[in-house]
Every structure is written in structure tokens, then in C-alpha cells.
Scaffold this motif. Structure first.
Motif, mmCIF file in Angstrom:
data_model
loop_
_atom_site.group_PDB
_atom_site.id
_atom_site.type_symbol
_atom_site.label_atom_id
_atom_site.label_comp_id
_atom_site.label_asym_id
_atom_site.label_seq_id
_atom_site.Cartn_x
_atom_site.Cartn_y
_atom_site.Cartn_z
ATOM 1 N N MET A 184 -51.714 3.653 53.136
ATOM 2 C CA MET A 184 -52.369 2.700 54.055
ATOM 3 C C MET A 184 -52.403 2.871 55.994
ATOM 4 S SD MET A 184 -52.988 -1.588 53.844
ATOM 5 C CE MET A 184 -54.347 -1.372 52.686
ATOM 6 N N THR A 185 -52.735 3.044 56.798
ATOM 7 C CA THR A 185 -51.679 2.532 57.761
ATOM 8 C C THR A 185 -52.222 1.652 58.441
ATOM 9 O OG1 THR A 185 -52.863 4.650 58.426
ATOM 10 C CG2 THR A 185 -52.553 3.734 60.265
ATOM 11 N N ARG A 186 -51.014 1.015 59.343
ATOM 12 C CA ARG A 186 -50.742 0.089 59.698
ATOM 13 C C ARG A 186 -51.236 -0.500 61.032
ATOM 14 N NH1 ARG A 186 -46.371 -2.773 59.717
ATOM 15 N NH2 ARG A 186 -46.992 -4.793 61.263
ATOM 16 N N PRO A 187 -51.921 -1.671 61.453
ATOM 17 C CA PRO A 187 -52.244 -1.842 62.676
ATOM 18 C C PRO A 187 -51.282 -1.300 64.209
ATOM 19 C CG PRO A 187 -52.659 -4.326 61.265
ATOM 20 C CD PRO A 187 -52.140 -2.975 60.921
ATOM 21 N N THR A 188 -52.440 -0.062 64.647
ATOM 22 C CA THR A 188 -51.486 0.498 65.669
ATOM 23 C C THR A 188 -52.403 0.927 67.104
ATOM 24 O OG1 THR A 188 -49.600 1.869 66.028
ATOM 25 C CG2 THR A 188 -51.682 2.892 64.445
ATOM 26 N N LYS A 189 -51.194 1.711 68.069
ATOM 27 C CA LYS A 189 -51.640 2.314 69.372
ATOM 28 C C LYS A 189 -53.554 2.939 68.804
ATOM 29 C CE LYS A 189 -47.846 3.387 71.379
ATOM 30 N NZ LYS A 189 -46.710 3.013 69.953
ATOM 31 N N GLN A 190 -54.232 2.292 70.009
ATOM 32 C CA GLN A 190 -55.735 2.930 69.083
ATOM 33 C C GLN A 190 -56.571 3.944 70.485
ATOM 34 O OE1 GLN A 190 -57.886 2.629 67.267
ATOM 35 N NE2 GLN A 190 -56.689 1.193 66.297
ATOM 36 N N SER A 191 -56.827 5.077 70.595
ATOM 37 C CA SER A 191 -57.670 5.776 71.036
ATOM 38 C C SER A 191 -57.993 4.472 72.468
ATOM 39 C CB SER A 191 -58.330 6.914 71.524
ATOM 40 O OG SER A 191 -59.238 7.434 72.553
ATOM 41 N N ALA A 246 -54.749 -7.691 53.227
ATOM 42 C CA ALA A 246 -55.664 -7.995 52.336
ATOM 43 C C ALA A 246 -55.979 -6.861 51.691
ATOM 44 C CB ALA A 246 -57.191 -8.446 53.378
ATOM 45 N N ALA A 247 -56.387 -5.600 52.073
ATOM 46 C CA ALA A 247 -56.312 -4.489 51.332
ATOM 47 C C ALA A 247 -55.156 -3.463 50.482
ATOM 48 C CB ALA A 247 -56.988 -3.486 52.552
ATOM 49 N N ALA A 248 -53.697 -4.280 51.170
ATOM 50 C CA ALA A 248 -52.684 -3.650 50.498
ATOM 51 C C ALA A 248 -53.044 -3.251 49.458
ATOM 52 C CB ALA A 248 -51.351 -4.410 51.418
ATOM 53 N N PRO A 249 -52.013 -2.718 48.508
ATOM 54 C CA PRO A 249 -51.917 -2.485 47.673
ATOM 55 C C PRO A 249 -51.277 -3.368 47.034
ATOM 56 C CG PRO A 249 -50.421 -0.585 48.680
ATOM 57 C CD PRO A 249 -51.320 -1.754 49.648
ATOM 58 N N TYR A 250 -50.286 -4.154 47.131
ATOM 59 C CA TYR A 250 -49.038 -5.067 46.287
ATOM 60 C C TYR A 250 -50.033 -6.184 45.718
ATOM 61 C CZ TYR A 250 -49.467 -8.516 50.379
ATOM 62 O OH TYR A 250 -50.178 -9.532 51.634
ATOM 63 N N HIS A 251 -51.111 -6.508 45.699
ATOM 64 C CA HIS A 251 -52.195 -7.470 45.540
ATOM 65 C C HIS A 251 -52.420 -7.119 43.721
ATOM 66 C CE1 HIS A 251 -53.056 -9.829 49.066
ATOM 67 N NE2 HIS A 251 -52.874 -8.537 49.676
ATOM 68 N N GLN A 252 -52.196 -5.356 43.532
ATOM 69 C CA GLN A 252 -52.255 -4.735 42.141
ATOM 70 C C GLN A 252 -51.527 -5.840 40.723
ATOM 71 O OE1 GLN A 252 -52.490 -1.094 42.899
ATOM 72 N NE2 GLN A 252 -54.262 -0.847 44.130
ATOM 73 N N PRO A 253 -50.565 -5.399 41.089
ATOM 74 C CA PRO A 253 -49.910 -5.841 39.495
ATOM 75 C C PRO A 253 -50.208 -7.295 39.132
ATOM 76 C CG PRO A 253 -48.107 -5.190 41.445
ATOM 77 C CD PRO A 253 -49.897 -5.440 42.642
ATOM 78 N N ALA A 254 -50.820 -7.188 37.668
ATOM 79 C CA ALA A 254 -50.885 -8.101 36.712
ATOM 80 C C ALA A 254 -50.013 -9.625 37.260
ATOM 81 C CB ALA A 254 -51.396 -8.095 35.672
ATOM 82 N N ASP A 255 -48.534 -9.731 36.934
ATOM 83 C CA ASP A 255 -47.855 -10.345 37.281
ATOM 84 C C ASP A 255 -47.026 -11.254 38.692
ATOM 85 O OD1 ASP A 255 -45.260 -11.978 36.099
ATOM 86 O OD2 ASP A 255 -44.400 -10.478 37.548
#
Length: 211
Positions: free
Chosen positions: A1-8, A77-86
Motif C-alpha cells: 500500500m502506498t501512503r499519500p505522497t507526491k502526485q504529478s 481505512a484500507a490498511a491491513p492492520y484491521h485484519q486480525p480477529a483479536d
């Protein structure tokens, strides 16, 4: 996943390009040192276009903080840290994720609203408050998992989910300051390792080390 960064600068409309340019230039130079000309040059728009969208540099600062809050909200909101069940593992995964995205130049991983809040807290209440809404709003997204983890593990100590959520941001923002002061991203990553240990200690997992 790419964090918000420089855009063209060719992407998006003029207002969006100005906000993206403000995000990148202010993180690199600071709010006070950034001029309207700097932002227009980075966005490849005219000064007239700038003042068509924003009445002043301070107005852009408020809008940039709001833009940061919106784009980072979607990113996290789309980051993978939301995935663990615990729930506790989700909190620890959040800390690990924050460490994992400390890559590249300091300006690329540091926080726009943290940078601006440090500079303008006494001189521009509107920008300060917009930055505060972003920082505290992000912290609040952690509260439910922290509270669930407290309940699951029977933690009755004299601290709240909200206070620990805010403390995570204290460590993260402080880590960015140390990285800037030492010109070394590892100082920010080190701070996240200590935050991991601290949370494990609070939840009686002090013997486990971060991976």
C-alpha cells in the motif's frame, strides 16, 4: 500500500493540484517558509488560479489540513492492520503498520498536520483547529479496538481507551520531530518499537517482543 505522497502536477483539477503541492512543499519546508509562489510552481498553476480557489495562504492551510484528513482517512481505512480477529492484535498491527510506512525522505513520511500545528498553534487558530481535528479524529479511530482489548483482557487500570489512542499520536508525532532533528528516520522507527513495548506492558504482554 502506498501512503499519500507526491502526485504529478498534471493530475486532477487546479484546486486538487494546489492541495497536493501544499501537502508536499509544507512537509519539506514548513508552513512559514512556504510561499504562495512555491505552491503555484509545484502545482503548475498560476497565482490567479491560487486566489480563485483560496483567499489567502492561511485559507489554503485550513483546506490542506482538511484534505490531509480526508486522504489519510481513506488510506488508513484500507490498511491491513484491521485484519486480525483479536482487538489487541489490531492495535499492535496498527503500530507495526505506522513503523512500516516510515520509508523514504523524512518529508515523505512525516505528518502535514503535525508539522503545521507545531508552527501555527499560536498564530492561526483556524489552521491549528483544522490540524487538531485531523490528529484527534485519527486517534479516535483506535478507541474501539483499545476498549475491546481492555474488556477482553479484564484491564481495569486507571487509563482510558481515548487517552491511550491519543498517546499513540504523541509518540508518532514525537518520532517525526526526532527524525527531523537527527536527520534520521530510524529515530522515528525506534519510537514505534517503544510504543509497541509500552502497549504490551499495559496489556500484560511485556514478555513478548515486537516482530
Amino acid at each position: 500500500m502506498t501512503r499519500p505522497t507526491k502526485q504529478s502536477p498534471e493530475r486532477g483539477n487546479a484546486r486538487t493540484r494546489l492541495l497536493e503541492a501544499a501537502r508536499d512543499v509544507i512537509r519539506a519546508k514548513g508552513f512559514a517558509a512556504t510561499t504562495v509562489d512555491d505552491i503555484c510552481r509545484a502545482a503548475d498553476v498560476t497565482k490567479g488560479a491560487f486566489f480563485h480557489h483560496f483567499g489567502s495562504k492561511d485559507a489554503l492551510g485550513v483546506a490542506a489540513a482538511e484534505f490531509w484528513a480526508e486522504t489519510t482517512r481513506d488510506f488508513f481505512a484500507a490498511a491491513p492492520y484491521h485484519q486480525p480477529a483479536d482487538a489487541l492484535q489490531r492495535v499492535l498491527a496498527y503500530v507495526a503498520f505506522r513503523k512500516a510506512i516510515i520509508v523514504g525522505e523524512i518529508a515523505d513520511f512525516s505528518c502535514l498536520v503535525g508539522t503545521m500545528a507545531q508552527e501555527v498553534y499560536a498564530s492561526s487558530a483556524d489552521i491549528r483547529d483544522a490540524c487538531g481535528r485531523s490528529i484527534f479524529g485519527h486517534a479516535a479511530t483506535l478507541e474501539a479496538d483499545i476498549e475491546t482489548a481492555r474488556r477482553d483482557r479484564g484491564i481495569g487500570d486507571d487509563w482510558t481507551a481515548a487517552s491511550l489512542a491519543r498517546h499513540t499520536q504523541t509518540v508518532i508525532q514525537g518520532g517525526f520531530v526526532l527524525a527531523k532533528a537527527g536527520n534520521d528516520a530510524e529515530l522515528a522507527r525506534e519510537s514505534l518499537d517503544h510504543l509497541d513495548r509500552y502497549i504490551r506492558h499495559l496489556f500484560r504482554l511485556a514478555q513478548e517482543q515486537p516482530t
